[in-house]
Design an enzyme around this catalytic site. Structure first.
Site, PDB file in Angstrom:
ATOM      1  N   ASN A  88       0.713  -1.255   0.122  1.00 41.80           N
ATOM      2  CA  ASN A  88       0.044   0.137   0.191  1.00 41.80           C
ATOM      3  C   ASN A  88       0.834   1.269  -0.111  1.00 41.80           C
ATOM      4  O   ASN A  88       1.874   1.096   0.541  1.00 41.80           O
ATOM      5  CB  ASN A  88      -1.016   0.003   1.151  1.00 41.80           C
ATOM      6  N   GLU A  96      -1.452   2.563   6.329  1.00 45.01           N
ATOM      7  CA  GLU A  96      -1.651   2.965   7.799  1.00 45.01           C
ATOM      8  C   GLU A  96      -0.026   3.103   8.612  1.00 45.01           C
ATOM      9  O   GLU A  96       0.057   4.105   9.212  1.00 45.01           O
ATOM     10  CB  GLU A  96      -2.069   1.997   8.676  1.00 45.01           C
ATOM     11  N   HIS A 101       6.450  -1.687   3.361  1.00 51.26           N
ATOM     12  CA  HIS A 101       6.278  -3.010   3.626  1.00 51.26           C
ATOM     13  C   HIS A 101       5.455  -3.714   2.795  1.00 51.26           C
ATOM     14  O   HIS A 101       4.484  -3.187   2.166  1.00 51.26           O
ATOM     15  CB  HIS A 101       5.611  -3.390   5.221  1.00 51.26           C
ATOM     16  N   MET A 102       5.568  -5.020   2.591  1.00 48.43           N
ATOM     17  CA  MET A 102       4.595  -6.007   1.662  1.00 48.43           C
ATOM     18  C   MET A 102       4.038  -6.826   2.473  1.00 48.43           C
ATOM     19  O   MET A 102       4.258  -7.427   3.533  1.00 48.43           O
ATOM     20  CB  MET A 102       5.627  -6.675   0.937  1.00 48.43           C
TER      21      MET A 102
HETATM   22  P1  AMP Z   1      -0.735  -0.852   5.914  1.00 47.73           P
HETATM   23  O1  AMP Z   1      -2.109  -0.569   5.953  1.00 47.73           O
HETATM   24  O2  AMP Z   1      -0.258  -1.343   4.485  1.00 47.73           O
HETATM   25  O3  AMP Z   1       0.050   0.243   6.330  1.00 47.73           O
HETATM   26  O4  AMP Z   1      -0.515  -2.129   6.962  1.00 47.73           O
HETATM   27  C1  AMP Z   1      -0.115  -2.026   8.156  1.00 47.73           C
HETATM   28  C2  AMP Z   1      -0.247  -3.257   8.868  1.00 47.73           C
HETATM   29  O5  AMP Z   1       0.503  -3.141   9.874  1.00 47.73           O
HETATM   30  C3  AMP Z   1      -1.846  -3.741   9.325  1.00 47.73           C
HETATM   31  O6  AMP Z   1      -2.131  -4.763   8.706  1.00 47.73           O
HETATM   32  C4  AMP Z   1      -1.705  -3.722  10.814  1.00 47.73           C
HETATM   33  O7  AMP Z   1      -2.389  -4.935  11.248  1.00 47.73           O
HETATM   34  C5  AMP Z   1       0.012  -4.203  10.953  1.00 47.73           C
HETATM   35  N1  AMP Z   1       0.445  -3.664  12.312  1.00 47.73           N
HETATM   36  C6  AMP Z   1       0.304  -2.708  12.908  1.00 47.73           C
HETATM   37  N2  AMP Z   1       1.003  -2.790  14.063  1.00 47.73           N
HETATM   38  C7  AMP Z   1       1.488  -3.966  14.086  1.00 47.73           C
HETATM   39  C8  AMP Z   1       2.308  -4.586  15.182  1.00 47.73           C
HETATM   40  N3  AMP Z   1       2.810  -3.932  16.314  1.00 47.73           N
HETATM   41  N4  AMP Z   1       2.687  -5.941  15.148  1.00 47.73           N
HETATM   42  C9  AMP Z   1       2.456  -6.490  13.728  1.00 47.73           C
HETATM   43  N5  AMP Z   1       1.642  -5.861  12.690  1.00 47.73           N
HETATM   44  C10 AMP Z   1       1.166  -4.550  13.172  1.00 47.73           C
END
Ligand code: AMP
Length: 118
Positions: A88, A96, A101-102
């Site tokens: 994303n 978010e 990251h992938m």
């Molecule tokens: P994105 O919307 O692509 O930025 O995805 C962020 C992802 O990070 C989401 O799927 C969250 O569930 C995940 N996430 C956020 N905090 C953590 C954490 N502490 N450990 C593992 N995954 C996380």
């Protein structure tokens, strides 16, 4: 320098996560809110906020993400049935956490890539 996110702390082992792979370029760990039976995040150790911030010097890290993704998919037993890789970018991309990251998603039929409008 961009602001660190929680992912930098996970990479440094400062907060807990289920780490599935780590080397000098990449860290992979289980997503804390899995959307599918297998949901792994594959993260560059270097803080690159978004795809928009990628430069030529990041090519090796980014290529390595795919090697790690394929390896984890095999280890998780989903390689043969298939899976989805998602990155994303920015607001409209639904990003978010601003640390590149992938997502590796699999373990069930995922259906069409986006919600169809009609
Ligand atoms: P994105 O919307 O692509 O930025 O995805 C962020 C992802 O990070 C989401 O799927 C969250 O569930 C995940 N996430 C956020 N905090 C953590 C954490 N502490 N450990 C593992 N995954 C996380």
């Amino acid at each position: 320098m961009a602001d660190e996110t929680i992912f930098s702390k996970i990479i440094r082992g400062e907060i807990p996560a289920t780490i599935l792979f780590q080397d000098e370029r990449i860290t992979a760990f289980a997503d804390s809110h899995p959307q599918t039976p297998t949901h792994v995040l594959i993260v560059t150790n270097k803080l690159i906020p978004t795809v928009n911030d990628v430069t030529l010097e990041d090519e090796a890290d980014l290529g390595h993400m795919f090697v790690v993704a394929a390896r984890i998919a095999r280890e998780q037993g989903i390689a043969e049935d298939g899976y989805r890789l998602i990155i994303n970018c920015g607001r409209d991309g639904g990003q978010e956490v601003y640390h590149l990251h992938m997502h590796l998603l699999g373990g069930r039929r995922l259906g069409p890539m986006l919600m169809r409008k009609d």
